[in-house]
Design an enzyme around this catalytic site. Structure first.
Site, PDB file in Angstrom:
ATOM      1  N   TYR A  39     117.020  69.399 133.162  1.00 29.60           N
ATOM      2  CA  TYR A  39     117.912  69.674 132.031  1.00 29.60           C
ATOM      3  C   TYR A  39     119.291  70.115 132.498  1.00 29.60           C
ATOM      4  O   TYR A  39     120.243  70.117 131.719  1.00 29.60           O
ATOM      5  CB  TYR A  39     117.338  70.761 131.118  1.00 29.60           C
ATOM      6  CG  TYR A  39     116.050  70.426 130.420  1.00 29.60           C
ATOM      7  CD1 TYR A  39     115.470  69.157 130.501  1.00 29.60           C
ATOM      8  CD2 TYR A  39     115.382  71.395 129.673  1.00 29.60           C
ATOM      9  CE1 TYR A  39     114.274  68.872 129.869  1.00 29.60           C
ATOM     10  CE2 TYR A  39     114.182  71.120 129.032  1.00 29.60           C
ATOM     11  CZ  TYR A  39     113.628  69.859 129.137  1.00 29.60           C
ATOM     12  OH  TYR A  39     112.442  69.591 128.508  1.00 29.60           O
ATOM     13  N   HIS A  97     106.686  68.364 135.525  1.00 28.21           N
ATOM     14  CA  HIS A  97     107.341  67.750 134.359  1.00 28.21           C
ATOM     15  C   HIS A  97     106.733  66.392 133.994  1.00 28.21           C
ATOM     16  O   HIS A  97     106.510  66.103 132.820  1.00 28.21           O
ATOM     17  CB  HIS A  97     108.842  67.598 134.632  1.00 28.21           C
ATOM     18  CG  HIS A  97     109.666  67.559 133.397  1.00 28.21           C
ATOM     19  ND1 HIS A  97     110.973  68.001 133.349  1.00 28.21           N
ATOM     20  CD2 HIS A  97     109.387  67.141 132.139  1.00 28.21           C
ATOM     21  CE1 HIS A  97     111.446  67.847 132.116  1.00 28.21           C
ATOM     22  NE2 HIS A  97     110.501  67.317 131.371  1.00 28.21           N
TER      23      HIS A  97
END
Length: 266
Positions: A39, A97
Site C-alpha cells: 500500500y 498478502h
C-alpha cells in the site's frame, strides 16, 4: 486472539489523505487499522497512530507481507522495515498478502518464517490473505489451524465465497472480508436499497451489518468522516432472516480483486 470485528482499511490511501483518514477514524473510535507493505502508506499510518496519543495496547494493527518478500531471507527483514515505518515494536497481526504466484516460493519456506517472526516478538499473531481452500489446507498442514488467525479475502453481497467460508468455519479459522462494499456498487443495488429503506439506514450499512452478522471481520475504507461514522454504526443494525435471505440471492461471483498473479479461485 480476537480480532476486532470492525476495522479501518487503508488500501489505495496515500500521503496526507491516509494520515487524515486514519486520524479521523481513530477519533471516531476505530481501534483496528489494516495496512500492507504494497500500500506504500505504512509510514503515514504510523504517523497518524503516533499523533493520536491512543495507548498502544488499545490498538490492533495489521500489515501484510508482499509477494516479493516471501523468500525466507527477505520475510523477517521486510517485516522489521514495516515496523520501522509504522513506528512500532510489534504489530498485532502479520499476513501473507497473496500466496506466491504459481507457488514459485514454496509455502514450506515462508510460513515457518511467519512463525519465527512471532517468536521474535515482531507480531502477536499471524495469518494469510487471498488463500484458496487448497492453499489454506496446505497452510494448516504446515503450521496448524490454531496458528492462522485469519484468512483475509474478498467478500461482499455479490461475492459470498461460500465454499471457502464453509471450509474456514469447519477449521475454526476467522475470515476477514475486504472490499465489503464492492467498491461502492452496493449503493446502487435495488435489493440493498429496499432493505436499507426499511431499516432507515444506507445500503453500505446493510452490507456491513450482513457481514458482521455472518461472523466476518470487516475492514471498510473511507476518507469521509460521515461515512466512517456510518460504517461504525452498522454494527448496531440487526437484519431479519428475510433480509439475509434476500442478500443471499445477490451472489453472482463478482470478483473485483483478481490480478494476473491470483491463484485459481474456489
Amino acid at each position: 486472539m480476537t480480532i476486532p470485528p470492525l476495522g479501518f482499511g487503508t488500501f489505495r490511501l496515500k500521503g496526507q489523505e491516509v494520515i487524515d483518514a486514519v486520524t479521523t477514524a481513530l477519533e471516531l473510535g476505530y481501534r483496528h487499522i489494516d495496512t500492507a507493505q504494497i500500500y506504500d502508506n505504512e509510514k503515514e499510518v504510523g504517523e497518524a497512530i503516533a499523533a493520536s496519543g491512543i495507548p498502544r495496547d488499545e490498538l490492533f494493527i495489521t500489515t501484510k507481507i508482499w509477494i516479493t518478500n516471501l523468500k525466507p531471507e527477505k520475510l523477517i527483514p521486510s517485516l522489521q522495515e514495516s515496523l520501522q515505518k509504522l513506528g512500532l515494536k510489534q504489530v498485532d497481526l502479520t499476513l501473507i498478502h497473496w500466496p506466491s504466484p504459481e507457488d514459485k516460493v514454496p509455502m514450506e519456506e515462508y510460513l515457518p518464517m511467519l512463525l519465527e517472526a512471532r517468536e521474535q516478538g515482531l507480531t502477536r499473531a499471524i495469518g494469510v490473505s487471498n488463500f484458496t481452500i487448497e492453499h489454506l489446507t496446505q497452510a494448516i498442514d504446515l503450521v496448524g489451524a490454531e496458528n492462522i488467525a485469519t484468512n483475509q479475502v474478498e467478500i461482499h453481497p455479490f461475492l459470498h465465497n461460500r465454499k471457502l467460508a464453509e471450509f474456514a468455519r469447519e477449521q475454526g479459522i476467522q475470515l476477514t472480508a475486504y472490499m465489503p462494499l464492492a467498491v461502492g456498487k452496493v449503493m446502487q443495488d435495488p435489493v440493498l436499497q429496499a432493505i436499507a429503506t426499511a431499516h432507515q439506514v444506507t445500503p453500505a450499512q446493510v452490507a456491513l451489518a450482513w457481514l458482521l452478522q455472518s461472523g466476518y471481520v470487516v475492514i471498510p475504507s473511507s476518507t469521509k468522516r460521515a461515512n466512517q461514522q456510518a460504517n461504525l454504526d452498522a454494527a448496531k443494525i440487526q437484519l431479519s432472516q428475510e433480509d439475509v435471505a434476500a442478500i443471499a440471492a445477490l451472489e453472482r461471483g463478482e470478483r473485483i480483486a483478481n490480478p494476473d498473479f491470483a491463484p485459481a479461485w474456489d
